[in-house]
Design a protein around this motif. Structure first.
Motif, PDB file in Angstrom:
ATOM      1  N   ALA A  38       0.824  -1.215   0.000  1.00  0.00           N
ATOM      2  CA  ALA A  38       0.000   0.000   0.000  1.00  0.00           C
ATOM      3  C   ALA A  38       0.855   1.261   0.000  1.00  0.00           C
ATOM      4  CB  ALA A  38      -0.940  -0.002   1.197  1.00  0.00           C
ATOM      5  N   HIS A  39       2.000   1.211   0.650  1.00  0.00           N
ATOM      6  CA  HIS A  39       2.855   2.400   0.731  1.00  0.00           C
ATOM      7  C   HIS A  39       3.924   2.444  -0.356  1.00  0.00           C
ATOM      8  CE1 HIS A  39       1.657   4.508   4.447  1.00  0.00           C
ATOM      9  NE2 HIS A  39       1.237   3.321   4.837  1.00  0.00           N
ATOM     10  N   LEU A  40       4.480   1.280  -0.698  1.00  0.00           N
ATOM     11  CA  LEU A  40       5.658   1.260  -1.568  1.00  0.00           C
ATOM     12  C   LEU A  40       5.467   0.470  -2.851  1.00  0.00           C
ATOM     13  CD1 LEU A  40       8.294   0.347   1.206  1.00  0.00           C
ATOM     14  CD2 LEU A  40       7.752   2.644   0.356  1.00  0.00           C
ATOM     15  N   GLY A  41       4.379  -0.278  -2.954  1.00  0.00           N
ATOM     16  CA  GLY A  41       4.277  -1.245  -4.035  1.00  0.00           C
ATOM     17  C   GLY A  41       3.120  -1.060  -4.982  1.00  0.00           C
ATOM     18  N   GLY A  42       2.509  -2.180  -5.334  1.00  0.00           N
ATOM     19  CA  GLY A  42       1.521  -2.204  -6.393  1.00  0.00           C
ATOM     20  C   GLY A  42       0.267  -1.401  -6.134  1.00  0.00           C
ATOM     21  N   ALA A  43      -0.072  -1.184  -4.855  1.00  0.00           N
ATOM     22  CA  ALA A  43      -1.296  -0.459  -4.517  1.00  0.00           C
ATOM     23  C   ALA A  43      -1.022   0.940  -3.989  1.00  0.00           C
ATOM     24  CB  ALA A  43      -2.109  -1.248  -3.487  1.00  0.00           C
ATOM     25  N   ALA A  44       0.173   1.473  -4.236  1.00  0.00           N
ATOM     26  CA  ALA A  44       0.546   2.777  -3.678  1.00  0.00           C
ATOM     27  C   ALA A  44      -0.389   3.898  -4.125  1.00  0.00           C
ATOM     28  CB  ALA A  44       1.992   3.114  -4.048  1.00  0.00           C
ATOM     29  N   ALA A  45      -0.949   3.785  -5.321  1.00  0.00           N
ATOM     30  CA  ALA A  45      -1.867   4.823  -5.805  1.00  0.00           C
ATOM     31  C   ALA A  45      -3.179   4.840  -5.031  1.00  0.00           C
ATOM     32  CB  ALA A  45      -2.153   4.608  -7.293  1.00  0.00           C
ATOM     33  N   HIS A  46      -3.408   3.800  -4.217  1.00  0.00           N
ATOM     34  CA  HIS A  46      -4.672   3.664  -3.495  1.00  0.00           C
ATOM     35  C   HIS A  46      -4.479   3.707  -1.985  1.00  0.00           C
ATOM     36  CE1 HIS A  46      -6.390   2.439  -7.368  1.00  0.00           C
ATOM     37  NE2 HIS A  46      -5.308   1.690  -7.506  1.00  0.00           N
ATOM     38  N   VAL A  47      -3.325   4.188  -1.520  1.00  0.00           N
ATOM     39  CA  VAL A  47      -3.006   4.134  -0.098  1.00  0.00           C
ATOM     40  C   VAL A  47      -3.969   4.948   0.759  1.00  0.00           C
ATOM     41  CG1 VAL A  47      -1.371   6.079  -0.127  1.00  0.00           C
ATOM     42  CG2 VAL A  47      -1.097   4.228   1.565  1.00  0.00           C
ATOM     43  N   ASP A  48      -4.624   5.936   0.197  1.00  0.00           N
ATOM     44  CA  ASP A  48      -5.575   6.741   0.963  1.00  0.00           C
ATOM     45  C   ASP A  48      -6.963   6.099   1.039  1.00  0.00           C
ATOM     46  OD1 ASP A  48      -3.700   8.720   1.518  1.00  0.00           O
ATOM     47  OD2 ASP A  48      -4.116   9.780  -0.350  1.00  0.00           O
ATOM     48  N   GLY A  49      -7.134   4.965   0.403  1.00  0.00           N
ATOM     49  CA  GLY A  49      -8.407   4.259   0.456  1.00  0.00           C
ATOM     50  C   GLY A  49      -8.318   3.015   1.313  1.00  0.00           C
ATOM     51  N   VAL A  50      -8.992   1.956   0.865  1.00  0.00           N
ATOM     52  CA  VAL A  50      -8.983   0.667   1.565  1.00  0.00           C
ATOM     53  C   VAL A  50      -8.330  -0.357   0.641  1.00  0.00           C
ATOM     54  CG1 VAL A  50     -10.367  -1.175   2.596  1.00  0.00           C
ATOM     55  CG2 VAL A  50     -11.067   1.218   2.867  1.00  0.00           C
ATOM     56  N   VAL A  51      -7.174  -0.865   1.044  1.00  0.00           N
ATOM     57  CA  VAL A  51      -6.430  -1.839   0.258  1.00  0.00           C
ATOM     58  C   VAL A  51      -6.567  -3.209   0.915  1.00  0.00           C
ATOM     59  CG1 VAL A  51      -4.154  -2.558  -0.563  1.00  0.00           C
ATOM     60  CG2 VAL A  51      -4.787  -0.124  -0.593  1.00  0.00           C
TER      61      VAL A  51
ATOM     62  N   PRO B 194     -13.422  -2.999  -1.112  1.00  0.00           N
ATOM     63  CA  PRO B 194     -12.172  -2.247  -1.026  1.00  0.00           C
ATOM     64  C   PRO B 194     -11.914  -1.377  -2.249  1.00  0.00           C
ATOM     65  CG  PRO B 194     -11.735  -4.515  -1.598  1.00  0.00           C
ATOM     66  CD  PRO B 194     -13.197  -4.441  -1.295  1.00  0.00           C
ATOM     67  N   THR B 195     -11.036  -0.402  -2.072  1.00  0.00           N
ATOM     68  CA  THR B 195     -10.623   0.480  -3.162  1.00  0.00           C
ATOM     69  C   THR B 195      -9.752  -0.256  -4.170  1.00  0.00           C
ATOM     70  OG1 THR B 195     -10.562   2.230  -1.489  1.00  0.00           O
ATOM     71  CG2 THR B 195      -9.602   2.732  -3.635  1.00  0.00           C
ATOM     72  N   ALA B 196      -8.899  -1.155  -3.659  1.00  0.00           N
ATOM     73  CA  ALA B 196      -7.993  -1.923  -4.518  1.00  0.00           C
ATOM     74  C   ALA B 196      -7.653  -3.229  -3.829  1.00  0.00           C
ATOM     75  CB  ALA B 196      -6.718  -1.137  -4.811  1.00  0.00           C
ATOM     76  N   ILE B 197      -7.289  -4.219  -4.644  1.00  0.00           N
ATOM     77  CA  ILE B 197      -6.834  -5.520  -4.157  1.00  0.00           C
ATOM     78  C   ILE B 197      -5.462  -5.765  -4.757  1.00  0.00           C
ATOM     79  CG2 ILE B 197      -7.253  -8.007  -4.236  1.00  0.00           C
ATOM     80  CD1 ILE B 197     -10.287  -7.238  -4.546  1.00  0.00           C
ATOM     81  N   VAL B 198      -4.505  -6.176  -3.923  1.00  0.00           N
ATOM     82  CA  VAL B 198      -3.163  -6.472  -4.425  1.00  0.00           C
ATOM     83  C   VAL B 198      -2.821  -7.904  -4.030  1.00  0.00           C
ATOM     84  CG1 VAL B 198      -2.061  -5.435  -2.376  1.00  0.00           C
ATOM     85  CG2 VAL B 198      -0.744  -5.742  -4.490  1.00  0.00           C
ATOM     86  N   LEU B 199      -2.332  -8.668  -5.005  1.00  0.00           N
ATOM     87  CA  LEU B 199      -2.064 -10.085  -4.808  1.00  0.00           C
ATOM     88  C   LEU B 199      -0.583 -10.339  -4.577  1.00  0.00           C
ATOM     89  CD1 LEU B 199      -4.234 -11.686  -7.661  1.00  0.00           C
ATOM     90  CD2 LEU B 199      -4.949 -10.890  -5.400  1.00  0.00           C
TER      91      LEU B 199
END
Length: 307
Positions: A125-138, A249-254
């Motif tokens: 959420a902070h450094l990787g694939g979902a960083a663009a969504h860190v202000d939402g729900v990952v 959620p805002t985004a899902i990262v696998l």
């Protein structure tokens, strides 16, 4: 998050990794050094305990840090009971043992601990694939030796009342099928969507063993591989659609070894979309950007934040 130099450790079922992190810049994490060793599962709780402590001392010494005072975060499978005993770990030799307290005693210090899936999700959420969504729900997903998950809400891990938020691997997708899970219940997603589950399914069908990646690669010409991957995708889609229906959620990262299967991001996503309680699926299903080192970065970030 703060920027003191910190040590992160990721205790996994097959490897233990440590990183010394000197902060985070716009370009990414500032890594001083990293080390990785195999997890000595055959030596049980005490062997794993000694291996983690030894790795912490080794990287601290090389980085010129005092292992008794440098910020230290450890991500490990499972949670902890009120009595301080490990629970729900797929490294089952740790269950029922006070691993966290034992490691603090062995190193002579307090340590920031968290579930390995929480560390993975925080890092992505902070450094990787979902960083663009860190202000939402990952929602961070682990698909590997086991199936785990975690929620990061506006940049912070949401542990839940019982410390099990995101543990989608142990909700029942097929309650009338399969063996009893190590957790004591039947039908858990982990029994159908983990790497060992896919490999065992193929072996039952084909009478021989292949790795999950080999099974996926043979899908077009091997009917047993096609059936095993189809069953895996069905379980994955049912489980993830349930999560989306409940959490949205805002985004899902696998993450995890199975996250490298490209089929998850096209056909897998389509299957999820067909089951979600909505006429479309806007939630991105993303591949991790930090590989199998996400957990160790998350552990270091937690140590920095706790400083």
């Amino acid at each position: 998050m703060g920027q003191p130099i910190a040590i992160g450790v990721d205790l996994g079922g097959t490897k233990i990794e440590a990183v010394v992190l000197a902060g985070v810049t716009a370009e990414g994490p500032v890594v001083v050094l990293r080390r990785r060793i195999s997890t000595p599962r055959d030596r049980g709780h005490d062997g794993i305990l000694e291996a983690v402590a030894g790795l912490v001392r080794e990287v601290a010494a090389e980085a010129g840090l005092d292992p008794r005072t440098a910020p230290l975060g450890v991500g490990m499978p499972g949670g902890v009971t009120r009595a301080g005993l490990v629970k729900n770990s797929n490294t089952t030799c740790l269950n029922g043992r006070p691993f966290r307290a034992d490691l603090e005693r062995l190193l002579g210090r307090s340590i920031v601990f968290d579930n390995d899936a929480n560390c993975f999700a925080l890092a992505e959420a902070h450094l990787g694939g979902a960083a663009a969504h860190v202000d939402g729900v990952v929602f961070g997903v682990i698909l590997g030796t086991g199936v785990g998950g975690a929620l990061v809400v506006r940049g912070q891990v949401w542990p839940g009342e019982h410390g099990i938020a995101g543990e989608w691997g142990h909700h029942a997708v097929f309650p009338d099928r399969g063996p009893v899970c190590y957790c004591g219940h039947r039908g858990c997603l982990e029994l159908f969507a983990s790497g060992p589950a896919v490999e065992a399914d193929y072996a039952r069908r084909a009478g021989r063993s292949l790795s999950a990646s080999e099974i996926a690669a043979r899908r077009a010409e091997d009917p047993h591989a096609a059936a095993a991957i189809d069953a895996f995708l069905d379980a994955f889609a049912r489980g993830l659609a349930n999560v989306i229906d409940i959490v949205d959620p805002t985004a899902i990262v696998l993450g995890g070894g199975l996250s490298n299967l490209n089929v998850l991001y096209d056909e897998g996503r389509d299957r999820v979309a067909a089951l979600v309680f909505n006429d479309e699926l806007r939630t991105p299903i993303l591949k991790n950007a930090l590989g199998d080192s996400a957990g160790v970065f998350g552990a270091a970030l937690m140590a920095m934040a706790a400083r």
